[in-house]
Write an enzyme that holds these catalytic residues in place. Sequence first.
Site, short mmCIF file in Angstrom:
data_model
loop_
_atom_site.label_atom_id
_atom_site.label_comp_id
_atom_site.label_asym_id
_atom_site.label_seq_id
_atom_site.Cartn_x
_atom_site.Cartn_y
_atom_site.Cartn_z
N ASP A 1 0.84 -1.20 0.00
CA ASP A 1 0.00 0.00 0.00
C ASP A 1 0.88 1.26 0.00
OD1 ASP A 1 -2.29 1.53 0.10
OD2 ASP A 1 -3.22 0.36 1.69
N ASP B 1 -10.78 2.94 -3.48
CA ASP B 1 -11.19 1.63 -2.95
C ASP B 1 -12.62 1.28 -3.36
OD1 ASP B 1 -8.80 1.89 -1.64
OD2 ASP B 1 -9.63 1.76 0.39
C1 GLA Z 1 -6.09 1.37 1.47
C2 GLA Z 1 -6.18 0.37 0.33
C3 GLA Z 1 -7.22 -0.66 0.64
C4 GLA Z 1 -6.89 -1.37 1.95
C5 GLA Z 1 -6.75 -0.35 3.06
C6 GLA Z 1 -6.21 -0.98 4.32
O1 GLA Z 1 -7.24 2.12 1.58
O2 GLA Z 1 -6.45 1.02 -0.88
O3 GLA Z 1 -7.33 -1.60 -0.41
O4 GLA Z 1 -5.71 -2.10 1.78
O5 GLA Z 1 -5.85 0.69 2.70
O6 GLA Z 1 -5.99 -0.07 5.35
#
Ligand code: GLA
Length: 436
Positions: free
Chosen positions: A170, A231
């Site tokens: 990430d 997301d």
């Molecule tokens: C970000 C990523 C998600 C997930 C969260 C976890 O938002 O884009 O896919 O991994 O972090 O905290």
Amino acid sequence: MDRSCGMGLPMPMLLLLLLLLLLALSCPAGALENGLARTPPMGWLHWERFLCQIDCNQEPRRCISEQLFMQMADLMVSDGWRDVGYQYLCIDDCWMAPTRDKQGRLQPDPNRFPSGIRKLADYIHSKGLKLGIYADVGNKTCAGFPGSRGYYDLDADTFAGWGVDLLKFDGCNFGTLELLAEGYKNMSHALNKTGRDIVFSCEWPLYERPFQKPNYTEIKQYCNYWRNYADVYDAWGSVKNILDWTSYNQDSIVDAAGPGGWNDPDMLVIGNFGLSWDQQVTQLALWAIMAAPLLMSNDLRQISSQAKALLQNKEVIAINQDPLGKQGYRITKESNFELWERPLSGGAFAIAVLNRQEIGGPQAFVFSTAFLGNGLACNPACSIQQILPTSVDLGLHNWVSPLKVVVNPTGTVLLKTVVTEEKLFDNGNKHFPEFF
Ligand code: GLA
């Protein structure tokens, strides 16, 4: 006659070597050539469904724990998920203890992963599955657990030592754009140096885009797949936004995809709460067209047989996993209909007709096969199979046949065309679908 230029090599061989050298110098580097992700990875990822539930006293069945992953591993085998291709069982954020150990190594939360990740990996491997784990390029993960900045080599070694097969990396708390790029490159190198096959999943372009245009030629040299956009949520609005973003940006992202490197529109939320049946069909159909990694985020302990049958549909999976590895794109949008296509191996095409209207009932969309594959998909003729929402043989068509599909609101009809040499006779009506 001596044609060896005095180097002991015959002239043709020397020319060949020279040519290879020139090619190596002039060709832009392709995808990350770690031999992995030749087709989009398939598996399960905990985030969208289970988020960061760390209270196992209050939520023993839903907390992020080794038990959750062992249960999913069992079901991936017993319920046929592994056998249709879902192979990677992936941990997302919130698996870590709040601090590194005395040697500076990442460690799992001792209460929720008492056996350790190595044991969990062994268990998952014993089931014929692979284990994915999560870390972050910056100082902290998005949920505030220890980040990998300053520890790239150590973390890569730790993951390899545990037997991890995939790393979702990430980009929260990345610092500067230079650190972001350096971090992804360093972790990619660090993983390669371990000698273990570890698929590398990035979010580099997602974090870079607000500040500058991502350079996909560069990104694909380091990552096996990469997130571009926000997301996914368990909601039609979220799936729609991802599709709109993708078609709007298709000119800059579609060509970046190919064996070894894929655009990642985020998890499949099929089998949860937010999408209607037609919207679930749309998500899977379009994720297949987009050559997307198929990472389900749902609860395999409680999933309807309808959602399971959809996710395990072998014809859709075959489109997603097509070895040509070309990502599809939207051809046209006409009032409420979108027409997408994806070139497949052997001159075949996957075609998706999406009805964006959110009022009323099923609607007919009529188009000509001449639109498909730049006029080549049905030239001189093709057979057409409807794959979703149900399997129907639509028969033979010639290169200018009209085709009519009826699509539910927010639903998608997914077709596959296979080009044939068989020409149709002039009054080809016999071969038209019965509604003509
Ligand atoms: C970000 C990523 C998600 C997930 C969260 C976890 O938002 O884009 O896919 O991994 O972090 O905290």
